[in-house]
Design a protein around this motif. Structure first.
Motif, mmCIF file in Angstrom:
data_model
loop_
_atom_site.group_PDB
_atom_site.id
_atom_site.type_symbol
_atom_site.label_atom_id
_atom_site.label_comp_id
_atom_site.label_asym_id
_atom_site.label_seq_id
_atom_site.Cartn_x
_atom_site.Cartn_y
_atom_site.Cartn_z
ATOM 1 N N LEU A 1 56.224 -36.298 -41.889
ATOM 2 C CA LEU A 1 54.730 -36.200 -42.516
ATOM 3 C C LEU A 1 53.696 -36.368 -41.545
ATOM 4 N N ARG B 1 50.867 -33.419 -40.617
ATOM 5 C CA ARG B 1 49.562 -33.540 -40.785
ATOM 6 C C ARG B 1 48.831 -33.213 -39.470
ATOM 7 N N LEU C 1 49.845 -29.654 -43.115
ATOM 8 C CA LEU C 1 49.359 -30.080 -44.351
ATOM 9 C C LEU C 1 47.918 -30.379 -44.240
ATOM 10 N N CYS D 1 46.186 -31.851 -49.379
ATOM 11 C CA CYS D 1 47.541 -32.669 -49.380
ATOM 12 C C CYS D 1 47.610 -33.847 -49.165
ATOM 13 N N TRP D 2 46.689 -34.415 -48.389
ATOM 14 C CA TRP D 2 46.543 -35.947 -47.893
ATOM 15 C C TRP D 2 45.145 -36.075 -47.855
ATOM 16 N N TYR E 1 49.342 -39.133 -50.371
ATOM 17 C CA TYR E 1 49.505 -37.679 -50.447
ATOM 18 C C TYR E 1 49.395 -37.481 -51.755
ATOM 19 N N CYS F 1 51.475 -30.693 -51.443
ATOM 20 C CA CYS F 1 52.521 -30.792 -50.413
ATOM 21 C C CYS F 1 53.536 -29.892 -50.544
#
Length: 80
Positions: free
Chosen positions: A17, A21, A26, A31-32, A46, A51
């Motif tokens: 993850l 990023r 993402l 997404c975050w 998140y 995502c």
């Protein structure tokens, strides 16, 4: 959703993850986001649905690319 929970839900590791990023796969804000946006070491939160949309889009694009390459290779073989 915290990073550990998101990694579990997406069947990936926390490190993956972080890599997604860092590579921009993402997108931030979609997404975050950071729990404390002014601190670069803050925890990431998140949006699991976003995502999944992004990652499934990546998979679909890769599948389409593979299909197009296979078709073009077939044409090259039949043209010879």
């Amino acid at each position: 959703m915290c990073q550990r929970d998101a990694a579990l839900a997406l069947s990936t590791s926390e490190r993956t993850l972080a890599r997604l990023r860092a590579n921009g796969i993402l997108p931030i804000g979609i997404c975050w986001q950071r729990k404390n946006p002014t601190n670069k070491n803050s925890h990431c939160l998140y949006n699991l649905e976003a995502c999944l949309d992004v990652l499934s889009g990546q998979a679909k694009a890769a599948e389409m690319e593979t299909d197009l390459l296979a078709k073009s290779e077939k044409k090259e073989v039949t043209e010879e």
